[in-house]
Design a protein around this motif. Sequence first.
Motif, PDB file in Angstrom:
ATOM      1  N   SER A   1      44.329  24.233  33.015  1.00 41.23           N
ATOM      2  CA  SER A   1      45.512  24.536  33.831  1.00 41.23           C
ATOM      3  C   SER A   1      45.222  24.210  35.298  1.00 41.23           C
ATOM      4  O   SER A   1      46.009  23.512  35.949  1.00 41.23           O
ATOM      5  CB  SER A   1      45.898  26.014  33.705  1.00 41.23           C
ATOM      6  OG  SER A   1      45.989  26.414  32.361  1.00 41.23           O
TER       7      SER A   1
ATOM      8  N   LYS B   1      53.439  32.526  36.872  1.00 45.03           N
ATOM      9  CA  LYS B   1      52.273  33.383  37.102  1.00 45.03           C
ATOM     10  C   LYS B   1      51.868  33.350  38.576  1.00 45.03           C
ATOM     11  O   LYS B   1      51.607  34.394  39.168  1.00 45.03           O
ATOM     12  CB  LYS B   1      51.121  32.902  36.213  1.00 45.03           C
ATOM     13  CG  LYS B   1      49.892  33.791  36.267  1.00 45.03           C
ATOM     14  CD  LYS B   1      48.740  33.218  35.457  1.00 45.03           C
ATOM     15  CE  LYS B   1      48.779  33.649  34.019  1.00 45.03           C
ATOM     16  NZ  LYS B   1      47.557  33.273  33.267  1.00 45.03           N
TER      17      LYS B   1
ATOM     18  N   GLY C   1      45.064  28.055  28.189  1.00 46.83           N
ATOM     19  CA  GLY C   1      43.999  28.915  27.678  1.00 46.83           C
ATOM     20  C   GLY C   1      44.293  29.514  26.323  1.00 46.83           C
ATOM     21  O   GLY C   1      43.415  30.069  25.678  1.00 46.83           O
TER      22      GLY C   1
ATOM     23  N   ASN D   1      43.535  31.666  35.445  1.00 49.97           N
ATOM     24  CA  ASN D   1      44.038  30.531  34.673  1.00 49.97           C
ATOM     25  C   ASN D   1      42.887  29.847  33.956  1.00 49.97           C
ATOM     26  O   ASN D   1      41.726  29.962  34.347  1.00 49.97           O
ATOM     27  CB  ASN D   1      44.704  29.481  35.574  1.00 49.97           C
ATOM     28  CG  ASN D   1      46.177  29.756  35.813  1.00 49.97           C
ATOM     29  OD1 ASN D   1      46.610  29.880  36.956  1.00 49.97           O
ATOM     30  ND2 ASN D   1      46.958  29.839  34.751  1.00 49.97           N
ATOM     31  N   ASN D   2      43.263  29.089  32.952  1.00 51.58           N
ATOM     32  CA  ASN D   2      42.301  28.289  32.210  1.00 51.58           C
ATOM     33  C   ASN D   2      41.885  27.051  33.028  1.00 51.58           C
ATOM     34  O   ASN D   2      42.622  26.583  33.897  1.00 51.58           O
ATOM     35  CB  ASN D   2      42.954  27.869  30.886  1.00 51.58           C
ATOM     36  CG  ASN D   2      42.117  26.896  30.105  1.00 51.58           C
ATOM     37  OD1 ASN D   2      42.398  25.705  30.048  1.00 51.58           O
ATOM     38  ND2 ASN D   2      41.048  27.384  29.532  1.00 51.58           N
TER      39      ASN D   2
ATOM     40  N   ASN E   1      39.034  30.461  34.073  1.00 53.39           N
ATOM     41  CA  ASN E   1      38.512  30.882  32.784  1.00 53.39           C
ATOM     42  C   ASN E   1      37.960  29.672  32.023  1.00 53.39           C
ATOM     43  O   ASN E   1      38.693  28.922  31.392  1.00 53.39           O
ATOM     44  CB  ASN E   1      39.640  31.561  31.993  1.00 53.39           C
ATOM     45  CG  ASN E   1      39.161  32.205  30.712  1.00 53.39           C
ATOM     46  OD1 ASN E   1      38.068  31.915  30.240  1.00 53.39           O
ATOM     47  ND2 ASN E   1      39.992  33.075  30.149  1.00 53.39           N
TER      48      ASN E   1
HETATM   49  C1  LIG Z   1      40.203  37.471  22.576  1.00 54.12           C
HETATM   50  C2  LIG Z   1      40.722  36.501  23.589  1.00 54.12           C
HETATM   51  C3  LIG Z   1      39.957  35.412  23.960  1.00 54.12           C
HETATM   52  C4  LIG Z   1      40.411  34.507  24.914  1.00 54.12           C
HETATM   53  N1  LIG Z   1      39.621  33.442  25.242  1.00 54.12           N
HETATM   54  C5  LIG Z   1      40.042  32.575  26.205  1.00 54.12           C
HETATM   55  C6  LIG Z   1      39.223  31.485  26.598  1.00 54.12           C
HETATM   56  O1  LIG Z   1      38.123  31.283  26.074  1.00 54.12           O
HETATM   57  N2  LIG Z   1      39.673  30.659  27.577  1.00 54.12           N
HETATM   58  C7  LIG Z   1      40.886  30.858  28.187  1.00 54.12           C
HETATM   59  O2  LIG Z   1      41.242  30.107  29.090  1.00 54.12           O
HETATM   60  N3  LIG Z   1      41.689  31.868  27.820  1.00 54.12           N
HETATM   61  C8  LIG Z   1      41.295  32.737  26.854  1.00 54.12           C
HETATM   62  N4  LIG Z   1      42.096  33.791  26.520  1.00 54.12           N
HETATM   63  C9  LIG Z   1      43.398  33.942  27.231  1.00 54.12           C
HETATM   64  C10 LIG Z   1      43.208  34.637  28.561  1.00 54.12           C
HETATM   65  O3  LIG Z   1      43.310  36.036  28.386  1.00 54.12           O
HETATM   66  C11 LIG Z   1      44.272  34.215  29.568  1.00 54.12           C
HETATM   67  O4  LIG Z   1      45.517  34.357  28.979  1.00 54.12           O
HETATM   68  C12 LIG Z   1      44.127  32.790  30.054  1.00 54.12           C
HETATM   69  O5  LIG Z   1      42.857  32.553  30.583  1.00 54.12           O
HETATM   70  C13 LIG Z   1      45.167  32.511  31.116  1.00 54.12           C
HETATM   71  O6  LIG Z   1      45.100  31.168  31.531  1.00 54.12           O
HETATM   72  P1  LIG Z   1      46.303  30.147  31.342  1.00 54.12           P
HETATM   73  O7  LIG Z   1      47.568  30.883  31.723  1.00 54.12           O
HETATM   74  O8  LIG Z   1      45.989  29.045  32.256  1.00 54.12           O
HETATM   75  O9  LIG Z   1      46.311  29.771  29.916  1.00 54.12           O
HETATM   76  C14 LIG Z   1      41.666  34.698  25.531  1.00 54.12           C
HETATM   77  C15 LIG Z   1      42.449  35.791  25.151  1.00 54.12           C
HETATM   78  C16 LIG Z   1      41.993  36.675  24.190  1.00 54.12           C
HETATM   79  C17 LIG Z   1      42.853  37.839  23.816  1.00 54.12           C
END
Ligand SMILES: Cc1cc2nc3c(=O)[nH]c(=O)nc-3n(C[C@H](O)[C@H](O)[C@H](O)COP(=O)(O)O)c2cc1C
Lengths: 444, 157
Positions: free
Chosen positions: A220, A72, A63, A216-217, A89
């Motif tokens: 992921s 996590k 993400g 999670n994204n 996400n």
């Molecule tokens: C301003 C901002 C926008 C974000 N946009 C996204 C997004 O569009 N998609 C996403 O998966 N994570 C985004 N993130 C990160 C998420 O906060 C989060 O870390 C993530 O979804 C965790 O998933 P992962 O560990 O699988 O990467 C963003 C973070 C910030 C600070």
Amino acid sequence: MAILGTINPMLMAGIDFDSDTSWRLEGYLARGGYAVLKEILKSETGREKYISVIKRSGLRGRGGAGFPTGLKWGFMPAFRGGQKYIVCNSDEGEPGTFKDRDILRFNPHAVIEGMLIGGYLMGATRGYNYIHGEIYEIYKRFEEALGEARAAGLLGDNIAGSNFCMEIQAHHGFGAYVCGEETALIESIEGKAGRPRYKPPYTASNGLYGAPTNVNNTESYASIPFILKMGAEAYLDMGTVNNGGTKIFSVSGHVNRPGNYEVPLGTPFPKLLELAGGMRGGRQLKACIPGGVSCPVIPGARMMETTMDFDGISKAGSSFGSGAVIIMDETTCMVKALERIAYFFFEESCGQCTPCREGTHWMYQIIHRIEHGQGRMEDIEVLDSIASRISGNTICALGDAAAAPVESFIKQFRDEFVYHIEHKQCLVPLDVQRAGSGFFKATV
Amino acid sequence: MLTQESLQKIDREITKYPPERKQSAAVAALAIAQDEKGWLSNETIEFVANYLGMTPMAAYEVASFYNMYNLKPVGKYKLTVCTNLPCMLSGGVDAAEYLKQKLGIGFDETTPDGKFTLKQGECMGACGDAPVMLVNARRMCGSMLPEEIDKLLAELE
Ligand SMILES: Cc1cc2nc3c(=O)[nH]c(=O)nc-3n(C[C@H](O)[C@H](O)[C@H](O)COP(=O)(O)O)c2cc1C
Ligand code: FES
């Protein structure tokens, strides 16, 4: 559009992008889908065994922040009673990123299976997939996929004949970049404005409706069934040292074939560029933002020596981000490019934190005036100083995301900013810029 | 205030969340209300708030936070053009300029016949298809070069 190219793919292996049924349950089952979930539900061995495979695979969140997924999952209090949530996400608002859309379009059941496995291993029985507001058609398709899984007994009560029950729903956003931040996303699912929360508490202890929540994204979650099927070692072997597996890169900008490409981590950048059809009009690569607009920009020559993985990109001075590779050729005015990025963060700051709310406003104003021939030489220093005062001083990382491009554009392309201020115009002539976009084909 | 059909759609959204968490359907319910009414007046927002058992202020806060809600009347077709950097590199800004000229309006304006409203949008997660635009917040159109834009406008007549 489809996934335009792959090298040794995992997420997109065996998918027929032109078929109407490949994304459906029957297609996913034919590719061996849901077999891992069924095996886990039947297995006598503990849940830790599976989480440890994910840990050993080295999977890092797709993400943007690259946090290790296995770690996590280990934070979730799996054996504590009470409601817990699995949140996916799919907000995908980072400019340049459009991979989750294609994962949901071509392989939605991989996401569902990944979320179900997560639910089982972390002891959660409800899940939500938060889908970006602008992609309504994809949201409809995901709902259809959920319906298929439900009808086949793979979602809901007693999944695949086991004792495990879990419900997953799709939640549709309505246009707010900050809702991609996980706590803002949770606020949004609760039916509020998407303002990020203070951390700690982290979502694993206090997330959706105050309950433990794993976020999670999309990519992921979708990777999980494949990793558990092939095992940690085989997954690691797909990539390079410390950077296992594959990644879908969204390539946009000045290339002949913008689109999504799934390749092993560690693939040299020139190879990815070649897959994307090379530079439009055979022009020179001037710069690349390798992970979405919140990541530092890298000059073209340096980028050509970079490998597409966490370590390679960070050595080149940027971050892996979401895998959004934005390509800029010599027709690009870097001041104008930065002006547009700065406008985006100004527009999307939620306004809670003063450094971000005021800082993004001033950065945009100043870059705007440089672009429009009203800049002063001291503006460059002022921009740097504002950016450094936003970084690290905000509730969520949107502030850092706004600061990084400003600092890096000035660092890497300072001459162009100076030229703009001295000559009150672009270094790149306007007609050249206009030709670069390819919009007015006849005039190129 | 809303048709039976819209209410049914909202009811379906409500079932996605725990019974005591009806407010979770707010983002979707307001979008459904907008689909029906074209825009969200204070009365519409208040109606949705009451329907979900939340205060009108809380619903108004949602409506004013997310970019895709219309808090003022718009034309029959709202065209939102992405001009963010990845799209800009492949003609997003040019597409917006082209539309401005064809329609004779600027961003946030509506044609005198009430047919089109033009909006500038942020990344829609479809940058590979640039130039990208969204019709009435629901239908996405990609690769919008001049002839495609002409075709779309003709179709929306
Ligand atoms: C301003 C901002 C926008 C974000 N946009 C996204 C997004 O569009 N998609 C996403 O998966 N994570 C985004 N993130 C990160 C998420 O906060 C989060 O870390 C993530 O979804 C965790 O998933 P992962 O560990 O699988 O990467 C963003 C973070 C910030 C600070
Ligand atoms: S920048 Fe336009 S869709 Fe992403």
